[in-house]
Design a protein around this motif. Sequence first.
Motif, mmCIF file in Angstrom:
data_model
loop_
_atom_site.group_PDB
_atom_site.id
_atom_site.type_symbol
_atom_site.label_atom_id
_atom_site.label_comp_id
_atom_site.label_asym_id
_atom_site.label_seq_id
_atom_site.Cartn_x
_atom_site.Cartn_y
_atom_site.Cartn_z
ATOM 1 N N LYS A 95 -10.254 8.499 -2.350
ATOM 2 C CA LYS A 95 -9.936 7.639 -1.198
ATOM 3 C C LYS A 95 -9.931 6.158 -1.517
ATOM 4 C CE LYS A 95 -9.531 11.378 1.136
ATOM 5 N NZ LYS A 95 -8.157 11.928 1.280
ATOM 6 N N ARG A 96 -9.634 5.818 -2.765
ATOM 7 C CA ARG A 96 -9.386 4.405 -3.084
ATOM 8 C C ARG A 96 -7.930 4.079 -2.759
ATOM 9 N NH1 ARG A 96 -12.889 6.084 -7.197
ATOM 10 N NH2 ARG A 96 -14.777 4.798 -7.328
ATOM 11 N N PRO A 97 -7.651 2.860 -2.293
ATOM 12 C CA PRO A 97 -6.263 2.503 -1.975
ATOM 13 C C PRO A 97 -5.421 2.373 -3.231
ATOM 14 C CG PRO A 97 -7.702 0.589 -1.746
ATOM 15 C CD PRO A 97 -8.599 1.777 -1.988
ATOM 16 N N SER A 127 -3.519 6.770 -0.965
ATOM 17 C CA SER A 127 -4.916 6.769 -1.389
ATOM 18 C C SER A 127 -5.121 7.770 -2.516
ATOM 19 C CB SER A 127 -5.840 7.133 -0.219
ATOM 20 O OG SER A 127 -5.773 6.174 0.803
ATOM 21 N N TYR A 166 0.850 -1.192 0.000
ATOM 22 C CA TYR A 166 0.000 0.000 0.000
ATOM 23 C C TYR A 166 0.885 1.242 0.000
ATOM 24 C CZ TYR A 166 -3.155 3.581 1.948
ATOM 25 O OH TYR A 166 -3.869 4.732 2.184
#
Length: 281
Positions: free
Chosen positions: A23-25, A19, A16
């Motif tokens: 706000k999507r990863p 974002s 990760y």
Amino acid sequence: MEEITEMNADLLQKIYIGSSFEKRPLYILKLSSNRDRTPKSAIWIDCGIHAREWIAPAFCLWFIGHKDRTMTRLLQHLDFYIMPVMNVDGYEYTWTTNRLWRKSRSKHGNNRCIGTDMNRNFDAGWCGKGASHNDCHEIYCGPYPESEPEVKAVAHFLQKHKDHIKAYITIHSYSQMVLFPYSYTTNKSKDHDELVSHKAVYRTEAKVAGNNLFPFLSPTDLAPGGSDDWAYDLGIKYSFTFELRDRGTHGFLLPPNLIKPTCIEALSGIKTIALHVINNI
């Protein structure tokens, strides 16, 4: 990405890195045969900076799942950091609302229009000739460099790992060519002759493989703020933009039956670059 990571748990690690505006990863997949996860020299590949270029994310996932003797050899010497979709918000939008959407889905201040061209938003000759300050244009550069959280996340990761990332490859469509720095200036890079030398090697390999030939070119049209120029200026010498099929017959609406031959062609070029990297680390 979830499925392919599970299927190749011995080779893949999902990382990760931030974002998106909505706000999507944002994930990258580390492809490595190194079970102890110690860093080796690496190659970065990203896809899907421009939302409508669907063949790009298709290639990134295909590349991860491709196995042959050459890939096995490459993984003995290199890790790969692969980002299947950088522009996750725009990509989603092409599936739900507007198939030919290009930009991100950000909104800045009192802008009239949505979205920034992520490939004009890197801090490399930012917003010079070939980009636009008009937020309604497709080549809008954003209000400032790295204004897009996706661009900032990628830039931060590359800066953090620049000492062992030896090549940067960004996948786009269409026009069937491979570009290398610079795009923000007509000046040649100090490594111009070495970068252009890939052309002869790749053309030979592609001819043997029976593939269409992607010419290696330095751009003729200025395109400031591009990720490949930024990566090169960061110190990643082997920096390339792959423009995949086709040459305009289908354009961004490439039919599914052309996915595999397109991927095979691009793979040939990436193998050429990767082998050169191994021999020049």
